[in-house]
Every structure is written in C-alpha cells, then in structure tokens.
Design a protein around this motif. Structure first.
Motif, PDB file in Angstrom:
ATOM      1  N   PRO A 258       0.786  -1.246   0.000  1.00  0.00           N
ATOM      2  CA  PRO A 258       0.000   0.000   0.000  1.00  0.00           C
ATOM      3  C   PRO A 258       0.813   1.289   0.000  1.00  0.00           C
ATOM      4  O   PRO A 258       0.416   2.269  -0.626  1.00  0.00           O
ATOM      5  CB  PRO A 258      -0.843  -0.135   1.273  1.00  0.00           C
ATOM      6  N   ASP A 259       1.948   1.322   0.717  1.00  0.00           N
ATOM      7  CA  ASP A 259       2.700   2.568   0.847  1.00  0.00           C
ATOM      8  C   ASP A 259       4.003   2.582   0.050  1.00  0.00           C
ATOM      9  O   ASP A 259       4.861   3.437   0.278  1.00  0.00           O
ATOM     10  CB  ASP A 259       3.019   2.821   2.331  1.00  0.00           C
ATOM     11  N   SER A 260       4.160   1.672  -0.885  1.00  0.00           N
ATOM     12  CA  SER A 260       5.430   1.553  -1.601  1.00  0.00           C
ATOM     13  C   SER A 260       5.536   2.587  -2.717  1.00  0.00           C
ATOM     14  O   SER A 260       4.522   3.094  -3.223  1.00  0.00           O
ATOM     15  CB  SER A 260       5.564   0.150  -2.197  1.00  0.00           C
ATOM     16  N   PRO A 261       6.768   2.918  -3.134  1.00  0.00           N
ATOM     17  CA  PRO A 261       6.937   3.796  -4.293  1.00  0.00           C
ATOM     18  C   PRO A 261       6.264   3.228  -5.541  1.00  0.00           C
ATOM     19  O   PRO A 261       5.764   3.983  -6.375  1.00  0.00           O
ATOM     20  CB  PRO A 261       8.460   3.862  -4.458  1.00  0.00           C
ATOM     21  N   LEU A 262       6.253   1.897  -5.677  1.00  0.00           N
ATOM     22  CA  LEU A 262       5.616   1.289  -6.836  1.00  0.00           C
ATOM     23  C   LEU A 262       4.113   1.534  -6.820  1.00  0.00           C
ATOM     24  O   LEU A 262       3.515   1.790  -7.871  1.00  0.00           O
ATOM     25  CB  LEU A 262       5.911  -0.212  -6.880  1.00  0.00           C
ATOM     26  N   ARG A 263       3.493   1.477  -5.648  1.00  0.00           N
ATOM     27  CA  ARG A 263       2.060   1.750  -5.565  1.00  0.00           C
ATOM     28  C   ARG A 263       1.760   3.171  -6.027  1.00  0.00           C
ATOM     29  O   ARG A 263       0.809   3.412  -6.782  1.00  0.00           O
ATOM     30  CB  ARG A 263       1.574   1.535  -4.132  1.00  0.00           C
ATOM     31  N   ARG A 264       2.568   4.125  -5.603  1.00  0.00           N
ATOM     32  CA  ARG A 264       2.345   5.511  -6.021  1.00  0.00           C
ATOM     33  C   ARG A 264       2.519   5.649  -7.533  1.00  0.00           C
ATOM     34  O   ARG A 264       1.775   6.391  -8.190  1.00  0.00           O
ATOM     35  CB  ARG A 264       3.299   6.440  -5.274  1.00  0.00           C
ATOM     36  N   GLU A 338      14.090   7.319 -15.483  1.00  0.00           N
ATOM     37  CA  GLU A 338      12.979   7.388 -14.528  1.00  0.00           C
ATOM     38  C   GLU A 338      12.731   6.026 -13.888  1.00  0.00           C
ATOM     39  O   GLU A 338      12.538   5.921 -12.671  1.00  0.00           O
ATOM     40  CB  GLU A 338      11.725   7.870 -15.265  1.00  0.00           C
ATOM     41  N   ARG A 339      12.738   4.978 -14.707  1.00  0.00           N
ATOM     42  CA  ARG A 339      12.471   3.646 -14.174  1.00  0.00           C
ATOM     43  C   ARG A 339      13.600   3.161 -13.266  1.00  0.00           C
ATOM     44  O   ARG A 339      13.350   2.512 -12.246  1.00  0.00           O
ATOM     45  CB  ARG A 339      12.246   2.648 -15.309  1.00  0.00           C
ATOM     46  N   GLU A 340      14.834   3.447 -13.627  1.00  0.00           N
ATOM     47  CA  GLU A 340      15.958   3.011 -12.790  1.00  0.00           C
ATOM     48  C   GLU A 340      15.908   3.671 -11.427  1.00  0.00           C
ATOM     49  O   GLU A 340      16.202   3.041 -10.404  1.00  0.00           O
ATOM     50  CB  GLU A 340      17.278   3.292 -13.493  1.00  0.00           C
ATOM     51  N   SER A 341      15.539   4.936 -11.380  1.00  0.00           N
ATOM     52  CA  SER A 341      15.389   5.622 -10.098  1.00  0.00           C
ATOM     53  C   SER A 341      14.270   4.994  -9.277  1.00  0.00           C
ATOM     54  O   SER A 341      14.410   4.783  -8.062  1.00  0.00           O
ATOM     55  CB  SER A 341      15.097   7.106 -10.345  1.00  0.00           C
ATOM     56  N   LEU A 342      13.171   4.655  -9.943  1.00  0.00           N
ATOM     57  CA  LEU A 342      12.055   4.014  -9.251  1.00  0.00           C
ATOM     58  C   LEU A 342      12.453   2.642  -8.735  1.00  0.00           C
ATOM     59  O   LEU A 342      12.136   2.274  -7.595  1.00  0.00           O
ATOM     60  CB  LEU A 342      10.864   3.895 -10.202  1.00  0.00           C
ATOM     61  N   ARG A 343      13.169   1.867  -9.540  1.00  0.00           N
ATOM     62  CA  ARG A 343      13.596   0.523  -9.119  1.00  0.00           C
ATOM     63  C   ARG A 343      14.464   0.589  -7.869  1.00  0.00           C
ATOM     64  O   ARG A 343      14.325  -0.232  -6.951  1.00  0.00           O
ATOM     65  CB  ARG A 343      14.346  -0.167 -10.264  1.00  0.00           C
ATOM     66  N   ALA A 344      15.348   1.570  -7.802  1.00  0.00           N
ATOM     67  CA  ALA A 344      16.196   1.723  -6.612  1.00  0.00           C
ATOM     68  C   ALA A 344      15.358   2.081  -5.396  1.00  0.00           C
ATOM     69  O   ALA A 344      15.571   1.558  -4.288  1.00  0.00           O
ATOM     70  CB  ALA A 344      17.256   2.786  -6.872  1.00  0.00           C
ATOM     71  N   ALA A 345      14.370   2.952  -5.580  1.00  0.00           N
ATOM     72  CA  ALA A 345      13.511   3.345  -4.458  1.00  0.00           C
ATOM     73  C   ALA A 345      12.670   2.166  -3.973  1.00  0.00           C
ATOM     74  O   ALA A 345      12.431   2.009  -2.765  1.00  0.00           O
ATOM     75  CB  ALA A 345      12.607   4.506  -4.883  1.00  0.00           C
ATOM     76  N   ASP A 348      14.851  -0.100  -1.841  1.00  0.00           N
ATOM     77  CA  ASP A 348      15.092   0.519  -0.531  1.00  0.00           C
ATOM     78  C   ASP A 348      13.877   0.361   0.371  1.00  0.00           C
ATOM     79  O   ASP A 348      14.015   0.173   1.589  1.00  0.00           O
ATOM     80  CB  ASP A 348      15.416   2.004  -0.695  1.00  0.00           C
ATOM     81  N   SER A 349      12.693   0.413  -0.224  1.00  0.00           N
ATOM     82  CA  SER A 349      11.467   0.390   0.588  1.00  0.00           C
ATOM     83  C   SER A 349      11.184  -0.978   1.186  1.00  0.00           C
ATOM     84  O   SER A 349      10.428  -1.085   2.161  1.00  0.00           O
ATOM     85  CB  SER A 349      10.270   0.818  -0.271  1.00  0.00           C
ATOM     86  N   ILE A 350      11.764  -2.040   0.630  1.00  0.00           N
ATOM     87  CA  ILE A 350      11.493  -3.382   1.156  1.00  0.00           C
ATOM     88  C   ILE A 350      12.705  -3.967   1.867  1.00  0.00           C
ATOM     89  O   ILE A 350      12.710  -5.151   2.205  1.00  0.00           O
ATOM     90  CB  ILE A 350      11.028  -4.345   0.039  1.00  0.00           C
ATOM     91  N   THR A 351      13.715  -3.166   2.120  1.00  0.00           N
ATOM     92  CA  THR A 351      14.882  -3.652   2.843  1.00  0.00           C
ATOM     93  C   THR A 351      14.533  -3.877   4.312  1.00  0.00           C
ATOM     94  O   THR A 351      13.983  -2.992   4.973  1.00  0.00           O
ATOM     95  CB  THR A 351      16.042  -2.647   2.731  1.00  0.00           C
TER      96      THR A 351
END
Length: 543
Positions: A258-264, A338-345, A348-351
């Motif tokens: 719900p709160d992940s960068p991918l969800r946004r 843009e996608r590479e930046s999102l993939r890194a975020a 980080d969010s699931i570490t």
C-alpha cells in the motif's frame, strides 16, 4: 480399431497427447492402468509416498515446462488426499491432468460403503477442476483423454479429471485412438484491437501489469515488445514474476504494497494494460482505465469496473496489438532513467533484516536459470517482492491457494521436468514436514532438488502474530528431529548453516554435488515484513 484394455487405451492416448511422466500411488482399483504403464516405454512412472504429492509434483512439472502434468490416484481417500495439489494448480492456472479410479460399476450410486467409495467424488472436486468426466465404457476412453487434454491446452489452463471403474481399466474392448488435441490461440476482434491500441497511443503514462498467464501462453517476447514500444514499466503479480526479466529496466517487480513507491507509480498511470491476470489484489484506482487481456472471457472486468476487455490468448493478442501500435508511429522516448530511479527506491522500501541479507545470499548462490519454489514461510513471503527473476518459469508460488507444505513436492516435479536446471525449494520447518517423506522419492529416482529449510521450531508466522497482536502465542511451537540425522537416514546430503547468510554458499555447493540435498538454516523469529497489509489488533489486546 484395436483391441485393448481400458488401461491400455488410456495410456496409449495419453502418449499420443504428449504425456511422458505420471506421478502416482498404485492401488487395487488401478491395476489395469498400472499394467499398461509398465508395458509403455514412452512413459515414466514415479511412485510418490503420499497422494498429496502426486498432484503437487504434476503441478511442478507443468509449471516448469508449460506441458501438462499427470497424477494417478485411487478413488475416495486417494483423490481427496490429492485435492490439496489440485487446489493449488487450480488457483495458479496450472494444467494438471488427474486420473482417478472408481468403485466397481455395480456399486456406483448405491452408497453402500464399498472400498474407497465417496458419494459422489465428482462433486467433491468440482470447485477445483475445470472439467471432469466419469468413463465407464472402454470405447469411450480415448475420446475422454483427448477431451481432457483439449481443455488443458485451450482456454484457461486448470486441472481436469477423469475417473474409471476397475472393470473399465481391466477389460478388453475395441477402441479407436485419436489425433492429439491442438492448441488454438484465440485473438480479439480487429475492432477491439484497434480501439485498445488507440487508447494506449493516447495515454501519457501507460503501465503494464503482467500476471501468471503470461507463462503458459509463452507471451514473454511479445510482452517485452509492447512494453518497449510504449516505454511502459511492467509490474508483475507474484505468479507473473519472470514475465519480463528483472535484468531489464522495464521490469518494476512485484513490490506492490500500500505505501510503496511502486504503488504511487501505479496510481499515477492513466491507462493500465493488464496481461493475463485477474487483478484480484492489484488495487487499481476506480477511475483508472484498464485494458485487460485474458483467455478466459469471464475474468474480463471481474475485479475492476472501468475495464475494456480483450478476450484472447496473451501471446497472440500482444503480437497483434504491437503491430497496431507500431502502425501508429515510432516508439516513445526512453524513460529508462525514470524507471531506474524508481527501481532503486522500490528496493530501498522493502529492505528489512535479516530477510534482505538472506535473500541476497541465496540469490548470489543460485544460478539465474534455477527454478525457485517458495513455500508459505518467511523467506518465501519476502521473496515475492525481493527475489530477482531473470528467466521465465523460474519462480513458483502457490498463488491464492496458499498451501503450506507444497514447495518440496512441487520442486521435485519441476526437477523431473527440467533435469538440467537447478531447482531449490525454500521451506520452513513447519511446511517441510508436510511432505518430508518425499525425500525417499527424491533418492529413489535421483531427483536432485536442494531443499532449504529455515528452522525456528515453530509455525513462525503464526507464533509471532499471536505474540504481537493476540496476547501470546499458543499451539504454534514444534518439536523437530535432528535434520542432519534425518537427511542421513533418507540418503540425502545434509548441510547445516552456522549463520543464516551462509545459505547461498551452501546452495551453490549442494547444486554442484548433483544429489538430493537438505540444507538446514537455524533461525530465530523474523520480524513481520513491512510490506504486509496492516494488521488489525482486537481492542482487548492492544498495547
């Protein structure tokens, strides 16, 4: 026409249809089929130690190859024991062909209590099979097998079942064998394809959501072509992992909490192209426009109201769609940065420790082509968003069935299908002991799966949740034997990690031995994954 027993007719038609391996437990009602299998050199029979494992192994075989897997069981308790594997195959849209015995013809429908009788077993498995049929006449056997395989190869691939009484298997009769069933790839109408293409061409922020149906369709290359043309990132369901390689910047993975960068990012898309997924848990916004490709017309719009449906095979439909997109002009400018930046975020969010370090160790020790089967266990859960997948058909889950204990027998079936690929089963101690007896099967047939067992002497997820939210754990502690002695008793290579992060090195070593292996990883209680849905705690237990 030829004179055959019903069992011989069944096996002969099965060979024509492409059946090459049968996982089963022999029994008294199956002698006609067992004799036919014994005399058929083109089919390998693998005896399991429990009927549950027959359908799990058939499921693993099917998902590793895209061909149907076959399970053979006695009626009544045999079929009911096998129903756990049928349920998993049903939820994962896996083509599993179940062959069951029946009681003698004279006892059918009488409900008198003869051996293995269940009244009526066709009804018992109706909710978890796509098609089922009772075959009582020998002449009808080839057509029944042919029709079963037709359903496995066309439309949504889900389990099918045929059942035969002992006399039908054992007696002789005149039969005519049939040509094998064909795979027919349906495509939507030209008008619907052109409308979908126009919607995607007009979209400013298109996105693709890929589900598990990409794999049986073989739609991987066509999916990548559409994604590259649109410069649309590809989000995957857990079953869809590997639909596009995580080596590609087009892959955005499966970390859709719900709160992940991918969800946004998903929420910002104006058009979402859904490929072969029911989107039951995708959670799109009610105003988002969805274009849904699915071979099962009943799934179109089932879980999202604003849906334009494209009924058809995923690969064939995407191949038609990309041609219409290309006719609309050149591909879009790259959004790789843009996608590479999102993939890194996203990563980080699931570490989270210790899970992240364990996953990294495992991935480092596991070849890219290896098949990963994750059970309902802590590392299995964490692997869904965090395990990079580089090849199709190399990440296997139990889908929404969520069957604890499925991973090891499913992995055995996958290894039988792909003997040259490493296969690892990721289990907890609770789930592994559901089918621990199949180590015997692995040794007998040289099925060189590496079982990794994370051992906390508990049903760990339940124990933690009860402790943290319900006032204390209860009923979740386990008493396990010495796993190294157990491995030795079965004739399996046993290894024990000193630290959880040793697991990758041990997996690499075990794969190199080319023998059935059991790796025990002693662990403590792991924290609840941050990407799990928020937990509701009853008021009386709130702290």
């Amino acid at each position: 026409m030829a004179t055959m027993t019903g069992g011989e007719a069944l096996v002969a038609q099965l060979v024509r249809e492409g059946g090459r391996v049968v996982f089963g437990v022999p029994g008294v009602q199956l002698y006609g089929v067992m004799a036919a299998l014994r005399d058929e050199p083109n089919v390998k029979f693998i005896t399991t130690r429990h009927e549950q494992s027959t359908t799990y192994m058939a499921d693993g075989y099917a998902r590793a190859t895209g061909e149907f897997g076959v399970a053979l069981v006695v009626p009544g308790p045999g079929l009911l024991n096998a129903s756990a594997g049928i349920s998993t195959a049903y939820s994962a849209s896996s083509p599993v062909f179940v062959i069951s015995g029946q009681v003698p013809k004279a006892s059918l429908g009488r409900h008198v209590g003869v051996l293995h009788e269940v009244h009526d077993q066709l009804d018992c498995i109706a909710p978890i099979t796509k098609w089922r049929r009772r075959v009582l006449e020998i002449a009808d056997v080839p057509a029944a097998v042919h029709e079963a395989v037709h359903h496995l190869r066309n439309g949504r691939p889900r389990p099918v079942e045929i059942e035969m009484s002992p006399e039908t298997m054992e007696n002789e009769g005149e039969v005519t064998l049939l040509a094998p069933a064909k795979h027919e790839r349906a495509v939507p109408s030209r008008a619907d394809l052109e409308r979908a293409a126009a919607m995607l061409l007009a979209a400013e922020r298109p996105l693709i959501y890929a589900g598990g149906g990409v794999h049986p369709s073989g739609a991987h290359e066509a999916l990548a072509a559409v994604a590259d043309y649109l410069q649309a990132g590809v989000v995957q369901s857990a079953e869809g992992k590997g639909a596009i390689s995580d080596a590609s910047d087009l892959s955005l993975g499966a970390a859709l909490s719900p709160d992940s960068p991918l969800r946004r990012y998903v929420n910002s898309a104006d058009v979402v192209l859904v490929v072969a997924s029911r989107v039951a848990v995708a959670g799109f916004g009610k105003d988002q426009q969805v274009i849904q490709i699915d071979v099962d017309p009943d799934e179109l719009g089932r879980n999202h109201a604003k849906t334009f449906g494209l009924p058809g095979d995923a690969r064939a439909t995407l191949e038609e769609l990309v041609e219409r997109l290309r006719a609309g002009g050149p591909s879009r400018p790259s959004r790789k940065t843009e996608r590479e930046s999102l993939r890194a975020a996203i990563m980080d969010s699931i570490t989270q420790e210790p899970q992240t370090s364990i996953i990294k160790s495992l991935r480092a020790g596991t070849p890219e082509e290896a098949i990963f089967v994750g059970d309902m266990t802590q590392i299995g859960y964490f692997a869904r968003p965090a395990w990079p997948v580089y090849r199709p058909r190399t990440f296997v889950t139990s889908s929404y069935s969520g069957n604890l204990g499925y991973a090891y027998p499913v992995a055995l079936g996958a290894k039988v299908a792909c003997p040259d690929k490493p296969v690892i089963a990721i289990c907890g101690d609770g789930g592994f002991f559901y089918n621990v007896q199949e180590m015997s099967t692995a040794v007998r047939y040289g099925i060189n799966v590496v079982a990794v067992v994370f051992n906390d002497n508990a049903y760990g997820n339940v124990a933690r949740d009860l402790d943290e939210a319900w006032g204390g754990t209860y009923g979740a502690d386990l008493s396990n034997p010495d796993l190294m002695k157990l491995a030795e008793a079965f004739g399996v290579v046993g290894m024990r990690a000193k630290q959880p992060t040793d697991v990758g090195r041990l997996v690499r070593d075990a794969i190199g031995m080319n023998r059935p292996a059991l790796i025990e990883v002693p662990v403590g209680r792991m924290p609840r994954p941050t990407f799990f849905a928020a937990r509701k705690v009853p008021t009386k237990y709130q702290r």
